[in-house]
Write an enzyme that holds these catalytic residues in place. Sequence first.
Site, PDB file in Angstrom:
ATOM      1  N   CYS A 156      14.513  69.417  67.517  1.00  0.00           N
ATOM      2  CA  CYS A 156      13.855  69.759  68.781  1.00  0.00           C
ATOM      3  C   CYS A 156      12.833  70.902  68.517  1.00  0.00           C
ATOM      4  O   CYS A 156      11.746  70.417  69.116  1.00  0.00           O
ATOM      5  CB  CYS A 156      15.196  70.510  69.545  1.00  0.00           C
ATOM      6  SG  CYS A 156      14.568  70.960  71.153  1.00  0.00           S
ATOM      7  N   ASP A 157      12.966  71.891  68.011  1.00  0.00           N
ATOM      8  CA  ASP A 157      11.998  72.805  67.949  1.00  0.00           C
ATOM      9  C   ASP A 157      10.715  72.370  67.154  1.00  0.00           C
ATOM     10  O   ASP A 157       9.592  72.775  67.891  1.00  0.00           O
ATOM     11  CB  ASP A 157      12.471  74.229  67.362  1.00  0.00           C
ATOM     12  CG  ASP A 157      13.487  75.028  68.209  1.00  0.00           C
ATOM     13  OD1 ASP A 157      13.052  74.750  69.508  1.00  0.00           O
ATOM     14  OD2 ASP A 157      14.060  76.009  67.958  1.00  0.00           O
TER      15      ASP A 157
END
Lengths: 464, 109
Positions: A392-393
Amino acid sequence: MVGIVLAVLFIIGFVAGIRLMQSPRTALWGNRLGALSMAMAIVYTLWELDALAHYPAWLALALGGFSGFFLGRGVKMIHMPQTVALLNGLGGGASALVAGSAVSLLDLGTTPSIYLLTASLALGVGSMTLSGSMVASLKLQGWVFQRPVHWHFHNTVLTGMIAGGAFLILASMFFPVLIAFLLIVMIFFAYGIVMAVRIGGADMPVIISLLNALSGVAASISGLAVGNTLLVAVGALVGVAGLILTRIMCKAMNRSLSEVLAGLKPEEKSSTTGNFKVNKKEHVEEDRLAAGEADKAPDYTQFMQEAQRIVIVPGYGMAVAQAQAQVKDLADMLEAKGKDVKFAIHPVAGRMPGHMNVLLAEVGIDYEKLMDIDTANPQFKKTDLVIVVGACDVINPAAHAAEGTPIYGMPILEVEAAKHIIICNLDEKPGYSGVENTLYKKDNVIPMWGNAAETIPLIKESLS
Amino acid sequence: MIPSSLLPLMLIALAVSSIIGYKVISAVPSLLHTPLMSGMNALSGITVLGSLAVFVTASSAVKPLAAVAVVMAMINVVGGFWVTERMLRMFQQKGKGGEMKAGKKIPWS
């Protein structure tokens, strides 16, 4: 004289071993050269001590050797971070014990203060490495609180401990009494625990690297304390390696070492957040259900068939879902259809430096298909399809745009440049940083929320 | 008793191996950072030399401490080299499949 020549030879052996580790083709022999140098150094040490027939020494060596062998044989690749943390701790502990037993051998009254200083430093650094590593290892194993633990007085306690410890180390130079050394051990042991309890989750790669460095520093200083040049030199190698990795990890996460050590969770950093929401990770059960409704029939089959150049982006979520083997199957199927499949790996994908590469190698994915961030980023423009699995990040374009958020300026995999993107994440919650992923809203993105071990087979079905 | 002439030699060793180590280790690709780190675990077991020296020469009161140090350091040496060996073997067998086959579950403790 023979001793110095041999010590230099052994050090050359270790360095040449690391040199061979610069390429995956020769790395195996590098490791074996290191092991050979170590074995010869041990035998030489026993010979020099005139203790080749000292059977209790061989017994202790064998006991440790067998334990190490069984530990090394059984450990799964997913558990490598806690294994390395455990070994960091044992290294630190052994160095502290060497310094400690050396202190108890010395005639404290007549010993030059430089040796007292190095001995107490080795005791301190070693104890702190031992306790900090044990906490990190237990956390990674999931046996104790994995979430960072914060106390109101955390910083005060840590500062107090460091000040007290430093005072004791200095005092022990002038008043070398046994109780001072015992207090040093206790204070730094406690310091390691207090420091490590508030570090968790995605910050683990930093703390493991740092503890790795500390275990080397402890070995090096204990070498100074007992007058062993080989310990000093090889300990320094380990210390340098740990520091290099610590720096790489901090850069890749866009956080300074002091921020990580202070246990500042990203969202607590002073953020002048503009229009970007910074969410906490809790709640969201309803959101998940809502999202589940929305993605009933994502239409990806067509461009999946058409795509020629495919890049898979794995994150730690893939490992949590145990979907590595599924991902490998998917890659094999795509390749069987004549497509070009590569993997793009962010430096902090995993719980320790390089962890993701090992997890993929474990399921038999060829390392030549693994690209690091600098190789991968120019490729995304020419990529037809990106499949994100549990990351995600590290793919969040907000890192470029969202000034003031914790991830602003963090190097990311620029997957948004690709033609199509399929995202196989558990849900649309923000990652560790708490910053909403702006990629999810793009038109060329097809999210498939859910456990990757279940969603990847769906993609496979659509292919056949 | 440590001869005082040894201290400068040890400090030179510290400086030289830090510099050389920095050059050599910086060039290890991120692909191999995990094996690098576990290999470093093995190298930090170099304390086994120090603990052996103390163990062999120490009085019986200190011997147990030194024995524990020998065992701990030796776990590092063998455990570190062995996990590194296993990982690097996986990187060698190209496309033949690593240690884990599809469908096999990892015991998640």
